[in-house]
Scaffold this active site. Structure first.
Site, PDB file in Angstrom:
ATOM      1  N   CYS A 105       0.824  -1.221   0.000  1.00 30.10           N
ATOM      2  CA  CYS A 105       0.000   0.000   0.000  1.00 30.10           C
ATOM      3  C   CYS A 105       0.853   1.263   0.000  1.00 30.10           C
ATOM      4  O   CYS A 105       0.626   2.172  -0.789  1.00 30.10           O
ATOM      5  CB  CYS A 105      -0.940   0.007   1.200  1.00 30.10           C
ATOM      6  SG  CYS A 105      -2.165  -1.315   1.151  1.00 30.10           S
ATOM      7  N   HIS A 106       1.849   1.331   0.901  1.00 28.45           N
ATOM      8  CA  HIS A 106       2.643   2.545   1.007  1.00 28.45           C
ATOM      9  C   HIS A 106       4.137   2.279   1.113  1.00 28.45           C
ATOM     10  O   HIS A 106       4.914   3.180   1.425  1.00 28.45           O
ATOM     11  CB  HIS A 106       2.163   3.386   2.205  1.00 28.45           C
ATOM     12  CG  HIS A 106       0.734   3.778   2.074  1.00 28.45           C
ATOM     13  ND1 HIS A 106      -0.271   3.128   2.749  1.00 28.45           N
ATOM     14  CD2 HIS A 106       0.138   4.730   1.311  1.00 28.45           C
ATOM     15  CE1 HIS A 106      -1.434   3.671   2.414  1.00 28.45           C
ATOM     16  NE2 HIS A 106      -1.220   4.632   1.552  1.00 28.45           N
ATOM     17  N   GLY A 107       4.551   1.030   0.913  1.00 29.84           N
ATOM     18  CA  GLY A 107       5.973   0.723   0.805  1.00 29.84           C
ATOM     19  C   GLY A 107       6.739   0.507   2.092  1.00 29.84           C
ATOM     20  O   GLY A 107       7.947   0.746   2.122  1.00 29.84           O
TER      21      GLY A 107
END
Length: 187
Positions: free
Chosen positions: A151-153
């Site tokens: 999703c956001h690394g």
């Protein structure tokens, strides 16, 4: 005679105070019993139902998990990652200086004594609640060989500690206990 009348009046006044006190005590007691009669059912209806209590813990057979493998299970409708760390993964996790981490924890703090190869964490990223990859066969494990949140690394290491990305904390370790060498009870 006047003296007699004043004694009778003061006796009546004291008796009136006693009656008034009794009525006040009786009214307060009645209100207390009534309040308890209302609160007991109200509070008891908030207790968890039998189906919720049944989900409060889960037992998982870990005998088929080979070193280096991980599985996904479900606990309280959320994913749980159970990983059997290899000796190399354990030594790599131990080499990391915990004080240099964003959420400093050692592998020993995240596992049970004598079972440091078994890492059990909730499979929910601490950033915004996505499910990280890395527990399934062939999934991306991130730069540190643990878990990767697409999703956001966020990147987690083999001890599920946050190493890179926006997640503020390590993957949560739930309450668990080993019932036997092959069964773990979570919750």
């Amino acid at each position: 005679m006047a003296e007699q009348a004043s004694i009778d009046t003061s006796a009546q006044a004291e008796e009136g105070v006693r009656r008034r006190d009794f009525i006040n005590i009786a009214a307060v007691s009645f209100a207390g019993v009534g309040g308890a009669a209302v609160l007991v059912p109200l509070v008891s209806q908030m207790a968890p139902s039998a189906d919720v209590l049944a989900q409060s813990s889960t037992e998982i057979d870990i005998s088929a998990i080979q070193p280096g493998q991980a599985i996904k299970a479900v606990f309280r409708k959320q994913p749980v990652f159970i990983r059997n760390l290899t000796p190399e993964e354990v030594s790599a996790a131990d080499k990391v200086d915990a004080s240099s981490l964003r959420d400093p924890q050692t592998l020993e703090e995240r596992t049970k004594e004598g079972k440091t190869n078994w890492l059990i964490t909730m499979g929910v990223c601490t950033h915004l609640g996505c499910v990280p990859l890395g527990a399934g066969e062939g999934e991306v494990k991130g730069e540190f060989g643990g878990y990767f949140c697409p999703c956001h690394g966020s990147h987690y290491d083999t001890a599920a500690r946050i190493r890179k990305g926006p997640a503020p904390k390590n993957l949560e370790v739930p309450e668990y206990a080993f019932i036997s060498d092959t069964v773990v009870k979570i919750g």
